[in-house]
Motif scaffolding. Structure first.
Motif, PDB file in Angstrom:
ATOM      1  N   ALA A  41       0.841  -1.204   0.000  1.00  0.00           N
ATOM      2  CA  ALA A  41       0.000   0.000   0.000  1.00  0.00           C
ATOM      3  C   ALA A  41       0.876   1.254   0.000  1.00  0.00           C
ATOM      4  O   ALA A  41       0.573   2.242  -0.663  1.00  0.00           O
ATOM      5  CB  ALA A  41      -0.933  -0.006   1.204  1.00  0.00           C
ATOM      6  N   ARG A  42       1.974   1.180   0.747  1.00  0.00           N
ATOM      7  CA  ARG A  42       2.842   2.349   0.809  1.00  0.00           C
ATOM      8  C   ARG A  42       3.470   2.624  -0.556  1.00  0.00           C
ATOM      9  O   ARG A  42       3.528   3.772  -1.006  1.00  0.00           O
ATOM     10  CB  ARG A  42       3.935   2.159   1.858  1.00  0.00           C
ATOM     11  CG  ARG A  42       4.654   3.460   2.118  1.00  0.00           C
ATOM     12  CD  ARG A  42       5.531   3.387   3.319  1.00  0.00           C
ATOM     13  NE  ARG A  42       6.597   2.416   3.086  1.00  0.00           N
ATOM     14  CZ  ARG A  42       7.765   2.455   3.687  1.00  0.00           C
ATOM     15  NH1 ARG A  42       8.006   3.393   4.584  1.00  0.00           N
ATOM     16  NH2 ARG A  42       8.672   1.556   3.438  1.00  0.00           N
ATOM     17  N   SER A  43       3.946   1.589  -1.237  1.00  0.00           N
ATOM     18  CA  SER A  43       4.552   1.858  -2.540  1.00  0.00           C
ATOM     19  C   SER A  43       3.502   2.308  -3.550  1.00  0.00           C
ATOM     20  O   SER A  43       3.744   3.202  -4.352  1.00  0.00           O
ATOM     21  CB  SER A  43       5.382   0.663  -3.032  1.00  0.00           C
ATOM     22  OG  SER A  43       4.682  -0.535  -2.847  1.00  0.00           O
ATOM     23  N   ALA A  44       2.316   1.711  -3.450  1.00  0.00           N
ATOM     24  CA  ALA A  44       1.256   2.132  -4.381  1.00  0.00           C
ATOM     25  C   ALA A  44       0.840   3.585  -4.116  1.00  0.00           C
ATOM     26  O   ALA A  44       0.524   4.329  -5.044  1.00  0.00           O
ATOM     27  CB  ALA A  44       0.053   1.201  -4.269  1.00  0.00           C
ATOM     28  N   SER A  45       0.881   3.970  -2.829  1.00  0.00           N
ATOM     29  CA  SER A  45       0.393   5.317  -2.492  1.00  0.00           C
ATOM     30  C   SER A  45       1.339   6.413  -2.988  1.00  0.00           C
ATOM     31  O   SER A  45       0.943   7.561  -3.136  1.00  0.00           O
ATOM     32  CB  SER A  45       0.182   5.439  -0.992  1.00  0.00           C
ATOM     33  OG  SER A  45       1.442   5.474  -0.353  1.00  0.00           O
ATOM     34  N   ILE A  46       2.589   6.047  -3.252  1.00  0.00           N
ATOM     35  CA  ILE A  46       3.528   7.026  -3.807  1.00  0.00           C
ATOM     36  C   ILE A  46       2.995   7.544  -5.147  1.00  0.00           C
ATOM     37  O   ILE A  46       3.086   8.734  -5.456  1.00  0.00           O
ATOM     38  CB  ILE A  46       4.931   6.386  -3.970  1.00  0.00           C
ATOM     39  CG1 ILE A  46       5.507   6.120  -2.582  1.00  0.00           C
ATOM     40  CG2 ILE A  46       5.859   7.291  -4.790  1.00  0.00           C
ATOM     41  CD1 ILE A  46       6.779   5.285  -2.572  1.00  0.00           C
ATOM     42  N   PHE A  47       2.375   6.654  -5.900  1.00  0.00           N
ATOM     43  CA  PHE A  47       1.831   7.073  -7.196  1.00  0.00           C
ATOM     44  C   PHE A  47       0.602   7.934  -7.011  1.00  0.00           C
ATOM     45  O   PHE A  47       0.417   8.916  -7.707  1.00  0.00           O
ATOM     46  CB  PHE A  47       1.546   5.845  -8.068  1.00  0.00           C
ATOM     47  CG  PHE A  47       2.812   5.086  -8.353  1.00  0.00           C
ATOM     48  CD1 PHE A  47       3.656   5.519  -9.365  1.00  0.00           C
ATOM     49  CD2 PHE A  47       3.199   4.014  -7.563  1.00  0.00           C
ATOM     50  CE1 PHE A  47       4.854   4.872  -9.596  1.00  0.00           C
ATOM     51  CE2 PHE A  47       4.385   3.367  -7.796  1.00  0.00           C
ATOM     52  CZ  PHE A  47       5.223   3.792  -8.812  1.00  0.00           C
ATOM     53  N   ALA A  48      -0.234   7.530  -6.043  1.00  0.00           N
ATOM     54  CA  ALA A  48      -1.430   8.328  -5.780  1.00  0.00           C
ATOM     55  C   ALA A  48      -1.022   9.745  -5.375  1.00  0.00           C
ATOM     56  O   ALA A  48      -1.573  10.738  -5.862  1.00  0.00           O
ATOM     57  CB  ALA A  48      -2.258   7.659  -4.692  1.00  0.00           C
ATOM     58  N   LYS A  49      -0.020   9.816  -4.482  1.00  0.00           N
ATOM     59  CA  LYS A  49       0.438  11.127  -4.000  1.00  0.00           C
ATOM     60  C   LYS A  49       0.964  11.988  -5.144  1.00  0.00           C
ATOM     61  O   LYS A  49       0.720  13.181  -5.209  1.00  0.00           O
ATOM     62  CB  LYS A  49       1.539  10.914  -2.949  1.00  0.00           C
ATOM     63  CG  LYS A  49       1.613  12.054  -1.949  1.00  0.00           C
ATOM     64  CD  LYS A  49       2.877  12.010  -1.122  1.00  0.00           C
ATOM     65  CE  LYS A  49       2.809  10.984  -0.003  1.00  0.00           C
ATOM     66  NZ  LYS A  49       4.142  10.776   0.627  1.00  0.00           N
ATOM     67  N   GLY A  50       1.713  11.346  -6.052  1.00  0.00           N
ATOM     68  CA  GLY A  50       2.290  12.101  -7.167  1.00  0.00           C
ATOM     69  C   GLY A  50       1.335  12.261  -8.348  1.00  0.00           C
ATOM     70  O   GLY A  50       1.717  12.824  -9.368  1.00  0.00           O
ATOM     71  N   GLY A  51       0.102  11.766  -8.196  1.00  0.00           N
ATOM     72  CA  GLY A  51      -0.851  11.842  -9.303  1.00  0.00           C
ATOM     73  C   GLY A  51      -0.370  11.080 -10.526  1.00  0.00           C
ATOM     74  O   GLY A  51      -0.556  11.507 -11.666  1.00  0.00           O
ATOM     75  N   LEU A  52       0.284   9.947 -10.291  1.00  0.00           N
ATOM     76  CA  LEU A  52       0.900   9.205 -11.391  1.00  0.00           C
ATOM     77  C   LEU A  52       0.255   7.843 -11.568  1.00  0.00           C
ATOM     78  O   LEU A  52      -0.364   7.317 -10.652  1.00  0.00           O
ATOM     79  CB  LEU A  52       2.393   8.997 -11.087  1.00  0.00           C
ATOM     80  CG  LEU A  52       3.214  10.253 -10.899  1.00  0.00           C
ATOM     81  CD1 LEU A  52       4.515   9.932 -10.188  1.00  0.00           C
ATOM     82  CD2 LEU A  52       3.477  10.898 -12.255  1.00  0.00           C
ATOM     83  N   ASP A  53       0.456   7.295 -12.744  1.00  0.00           N
ATOM     84  CA  ASP A  53      -0.070   5.957 -13.015  1.00  0.00           C
ATOM     85  C   ASP A  53       1.028   4.917 -12.820  1.00  0.00           C
ATOM     86  O   ASP A  53       2.088   4.993 -13.436  1.00  0.00           O
ATOM     87  CB  ASP A  53      -0.599   5.907 -14.451  1.00  0.00           C
ATOM     88  CG  ASP A  53      -1.092   4.519 -14.803  1.00  0.00           C
ATOM     89  OD1 ASP A  53      -1.876   3.958 -14.006  1.00  0.00           O
ATOM     90  OD2 ASP A  53      -0.665   3.974 -15.835  1.00  0.00           O
ATOM     91  N   MET A  54       0.761   3.962 -11.937  1.00  0.00           N
ATOM     92  CA  MET A  54       1.779   2.976 -11.591  1.00  0.00           C
ATOM     93  C   MET A  54       2.205   2.144 -12.796  1.00  0.00           C
ATOM     94  O   MET A  54       3.384   1.897 -13.008  1.00  0.00           O
ATOM     95  CB  MET A  54       1.241   2.066 -10.492  1.00  0.00           C
ATOM     96  CG  MET A  54       2.273   1.186  -9.884  1.00  0.00           C
ATOM     97  SD  MET A  54       1.642   0.476  -8.351  1.00  0.00           S
ATOM     98  CE  MET A  54       1.238  -1.144  -8.925  1.00  0.00           C
ATOM     99  N   GLU A  55       1.237   1.722 -13.596  1.00  0.00           N
ATOM    100  CA  GLU A  55       1.579   0.861 -14.733  1.00  0.00           C
ATOM    101  C   GLU A  55       2.468   1.597 -15.731  1.00  0.00           C
ATOM    102  O   GLU A  55       3.437   1.044 -16.242  1.00  0.00           O
ATOM    103  CB  GLU A  55       0.310   0.338 -15.420  1.00  0.00           C
ATOM    104  CG  GLU A  55      -0.542  -0.571 -14.543  1.00  0.00           C
ATOM    105  CD  GLU A  55       0.246  -1.703 -13.851  1.00  0.00           C
ATOM    106  OE1 GLU A  55       1.184  -2.261 -14.474  1.00  0.00           O
ATOM    107  OE2 GLU A  55      -0.073  -2.009 -12.687  1.00  0.00           O
TER     108      GLU A  55
END
Ligand code: ARG
Length: 585
Positions: free
Chosen positions: A474-488
């Motif tokens: 969740a923490r690594s996934a949330s880095i993308f949410a925070k940066g408004g970025l798409d993980m894929e």
């Protein structure tokens, strides 16, 4: 990509080339014990020493030189009596990670070259009874193995071989007649069946006539008596409802539910064939395989005094008889190449005997008992499946408790500012964390060992526990949410492994395919758990040392890429052992 296999092919080519041999020679590759000595050790020169009449170290030298010239390898050097230690090239690692990133469907894990059809026989409780803690291990280990093998590309058949045909039904039938309460049966069927079963088996223990009557009812059931058949179907149906609820909670499913009863009609033929072929013989009215009679049985059985009984003197068939019929069905109707029996270690002798009989019958399927140890309580004794007042601790109530405890831990985390969960997501997060914790505590152990059931260690956001890994995801996934970025999209970045923590993380990520294959080949899901735990730690090391969102340019892209790959691999790895994740907590 399978890393060790690839290095083995490089190694054996290098041996041939360096020593001018007429064909390739095997190279055995192992991870080094200490990163000081490089990443992998190749052993190939030592077995050649004798053949070529030279000291292995002398042979290893040109091999190391050839390997140093290969893309994947930064440096290869002779070590010890004639090993070659290799250090992987950083750019090559980065390019392989990039390949895995683009392979979103499989995260770089190849499909097996030769798929087989594998039956996984797991869970398989005895019905008309609550599933209890003891069934937990078979269910979650079997489910994990089925997931791993099918991800590898095998054709997996998940079979729930219910105990639905044994002596308990004779007892239940007369017991219900004696003490049954139809209203209670409608209201809470399992509780009522259990109550009656308990009374009946107690009575049968000290009342010969009653026990005899139960046997008569069982024989009537097995020979098709309409009334007993109707009762049996009713018991099976209410039990199924109860089991389905637990499987739903655990996210476990089956392709087949072929219980013991499904093989009833085949049993006389099985006994007949064993007799005709001289594998079994009659003894005091019963039909048995005596190990001293047969040649060509495993050593462990040769001195085995207990015969394998396939028919009792009253004509009844047994667990052993249905199991023989089941193997024949799996071979002839399912065309399976292999069958895995995920069953308690304590049934070891049964399976040894079963497999030996199948061999005597000429069945060449690959049959394996995937045994496991006992779940122990805090006192180090087998976990009690009854509470202080003698009530069964059911699997359903255990899972309920786990969800509640997870909720408590999460609420504490929220109060202390460590966790963030939206109120409307609380139920779902508690469920994923609670169920995942129980599964992980079991699966992280070498299955053959016993383990201690400990709520506090199990539901922990620190240390080697399910919630810790779910949090890492969740923490690594949330880095993308925070940066408004798409993980894929981020995963597709060009990776650079400049800092030591980046390189360490990259190397761990690169091992994933090998770990999955090893777990599948040895039926050891704990290897995946271990890998994911080490990965989460490598990620923590990286995250502590390398700014990600605050980095700039290519370095930011690369670090986001590493973060995305890590998140994906944690999610995939946990998924392969049946554990879910949430994107936020
Ligand atoms: N019903 C059995 C038990 O609860 C396990 C069955 C395992 N599978 C098999 N084919 N024997 O002990």
């Amino acid at each position: 990509m399978l890393l060790e296999r690839y290095l083995e092919s490089l190694g054996s080519d290098a041996i041939q080339k360096a020593l001018g041999l007429d064909g390739p020679r095997p190279a055995i590759v192992r991870p080094t014990t200490d990163p000081k000595f490089g990443d992998f050790q190749i052993n190939g020169a030592m077995p050649l020493g004798k053949e070529l009449g030279k000291p292995p170290r002398e042979l290893a030298q040109p091999i190391a030189e050839v390997l140093t010239g290969v893309d994947a390898i930064e440096k290869a050097e002779v070590a010890g009596p004639g090993f070659v230690n290799i250090h992987l090239a950083t750019d090559w690692i980065a390019s392989k990670l990039h390949e895995a990133a683009r392979d979103a469907g499989r995260d770089g894990v190849p499909v097996v070259e030769e798929p087989s059809k594998i039956v996984v026989d797991f869970s398989s409780p005895n019905i008309a009874k609550q599933m209890h803690v003891g069934h937990l291990r078979s269910t979650i280990i079997g489910d994990a193995l089925a997931r791993i093998l099918s991800f590898m590309g095998h054709e997996v058949v998940r079979d729930n071989h219910l105990g639905d045909w044994g002596t308990q039904f004779g007892l239940l039938i007369i017991g219900m007649r004696e003490w049954g309460d139809e209203a209670a049966l409608q209201a809470d069927p399992i509780v009522e069946l259990e109550r009656v079963y308990k009374l009946a088996s107690e009575r049968a223990g000290n009342d010969q006539a009653f026990a005899e009557q139960a046997r008569v009812e069982l024989a009537k059931l097995q020979s098709g008596d309409t009334e007993n058949r109707r009762l049996w179907e009713h018991f099976v149906e209410v039990s199924r409802g109860n089991l389905d609820a637990v499987y739903d909670e655990l996210d476990v499913s089956f392709d087949l539910w072929l219980g013991e009863s499904a093989y009833h009609d085949a049993l006389p033929g099985v006994v007949e064939e064993l007799l005709q072929r001289g594998i079994a013989r009659e003894d005091e009215g019963a039909v048995c395989v005596f190990w001293e009679d047969v040649n060509d049985v495993p050593k462990a059985l040769r001195k085995q005094k207990t015969p394998f009984i396939v028919q009792k003197k009253d004509g009844a068939f047994l667990y052993s008889t249905t199991d023989i019929a089941t193997v024949l069905y799996r071979r002839d109707a399912l065309h399976a190449d292999r069958a895995l029996y995920v069953v308690d270690n304590r049934q070891g002798l049964h399976f040894q005997q079963l497999f030996a009989v199948m061999k005597l019958l000429g069945v060449d399927m690959d049959l394996e008992h995937i045994g496991f140890g006992t779940v122990l309580g805090r006192d180090g004794k087998p976990l009690r499946t009854r509470d202080a007042s003698g009530n069964v601790i059911t699997l359903a109530s255990l899972l309920e408790e786990s969800k509640q405890r997870a909720r408590q831990r999460i609420e504490e985390g929220i109060a202390e500012g460590r966790l963030r969960v939206r109120p409307e997501e609380m139920d779902e997060v508690s469920r994923v964390v609670g169920i995942g914790a129980v599964k992980y505590a079991d699966l992280r152990q070498n299955r053959l060992s016993d383990y201690q059931f400990d709520w506090d260690k199990m539901i922990s956001f620190q240390g080697n526990a399910g919630p810790y890994l779910q949090y890492a995801y969740a923490r690594s996934a949330s880095i993308f949410a925070k940066g408004g970025l798409d993980m894929e999209a981020a995963a597709n970045a060009t990776i650079a492994l400049d800092a030591p923590a980046e390189l360490a993380l990259g190397k761990q990520l690169l091992r994933f395919s090998d770990v999955v294959y090893q777990a599948g080949a040895t039926s050891q899901p704990h290897l995946i758990c271990e890998h994911i735990y080490e990965l989460a730690r490598a990620f923590n090391g990286f995250y502590a040392e390398c700014p990600v969102l605050d980095a700039e340019g290519a370095s930011r892209e690369s670090r986001l890429g590493l973060t995305a790959l890590t998140a994906r691999q944690i999610r995939r790895g946990l998924g392969l052992v049946g554990i879910g994740v949430v994107d936020r907590m």
